[in-house]
Design an enzyme around this catalytic site. Structure first.
Site, short mmCIF file in Angstrom:
data_model
loop_
_atom_site.label_atom_id
_atom_site.label_comp_id
_atom_site.label_asym_id
_atom_site.label_seq_id
_atom_site.Cartn_x
_atom_site.Cartn_y
_atom_site.Cartn_z
CB SER A 45 10.52 -6.43 16.53
OG SER A 45 9.85 -5.79 15.45
CG ASP A 47 1.81 -5.43 13.03
OD1 ASP A 47 2.15 -6.17 12.07
OD2 ASP A 47 2.53 -5.26 14.03
CG HIS A 74 5.71 -7.10 14.16
ND1 HIS A 74 5.04 -5.94 14.44
CD2 HIS A 74 6.98 -6.95 14.61
CE1 HIS A 74 5.86 -5.11 15.07
NE2 HIS A 74 7.04 -5.70 15.17
#
Length: 218
Positions: free
Chosen positions: A15, A192, A195
């Site tokens: 991601s 978090d 990210h």
């Protein structure tokens, strides 16, 4: 910069690379490269060296581990026939060890991680990839004794060994974030701790560009 002009460069990962890139192939104008470090790298190179003609293709997929990378390596790397390849993978391999909802058989050990990466990079070299850039996984955490941070370091060392084995460029992204964390708290750039914000993506892009010897105008 060590990357030649008119090079096709595939960037692959999870991601952190994906960042809402275009599907099925993350290439083209507008937001095709997503909104992360791949797009920043492309923008900085294009803006400061208009003759470079580096063709970047973003093939990141959110949630990927090295197992997922292996499953799509043929279509998303080898079939695209890049001259250069950039890989950042590992944080999901690490995070699954700490997710109690995940079954143990879904955990990716550091041994499997290194073995799979070795297999993938070897196949890229065999098929004619001329240059490889490997980015260490990172965890945006001020405390170096944090359990996830310590495990991330182990996977980063595995990535570094692969880079040394194949003469690849190694990007120590953890070290790049650590320099920022000497003056800031982790949640400023990654709620978090995984990210990053745009500042975090700029940190990755800057480390990537420095590693390949890129010099922009002052």
């Amino acid at each position: 910069m060590i990357i030649p002009q008119h090079t096709k460069l595939v960037m692959i990962g999870d991601s952190i690379t994906d960042c809402n890139r275009a599907l099925p192939i993350g290439e083209g104008k507008g937001d095709a490269l997503g909104n992360g470090y791949a797009s920043i790298v492309n923008a900085l190179i294009a803006a400061t060296d208009p003759t470079s003609d580096i063709r970047i293709v973003n093939m990141g997929v959110s949630g990927d581990t090295v197992r997922d990378l292996k499953a799509r390596w043929r279509t998303d790397v080898l079939d695209l026939a890049p001259q250069w390849l950039s890989v950042m993978i590992g944080i999901n391999d690490i995070a699954r060890h700490f997710n109690r909802r995940q079954l143990p058989e879904l955990h990716v050990s550091v041994e499997e991680y290194e073995r799979t990466l070795d297999e993938l990079i070897a196949s890229a070299v065999r098929t004619g990839v001329q240059g490889i850039i490997l980015l260490a996984p990172f965890f945006v955490e001020n405390d170096p004794e944090d359990r996830i941070r310590r495990m991330t370091a182990q996977y980063g060392e595995a990535m570094k060994r692969i880079a040394e084995r194949y003469g690849a460029v190694f990007v120590d992204t953890q070290a790049a974030f650590d320099r920022f964390l000497e003056h800031h708290y982790s949640m400023e750039i990654a709620l978090d701790r995984i990210h990053p914000t745009q500042v975090g993506h700029m940190i990755i892009a800057r480390a990537w560009l420095q590693a390949v010897g890129y010099r922009w105008e002052s």
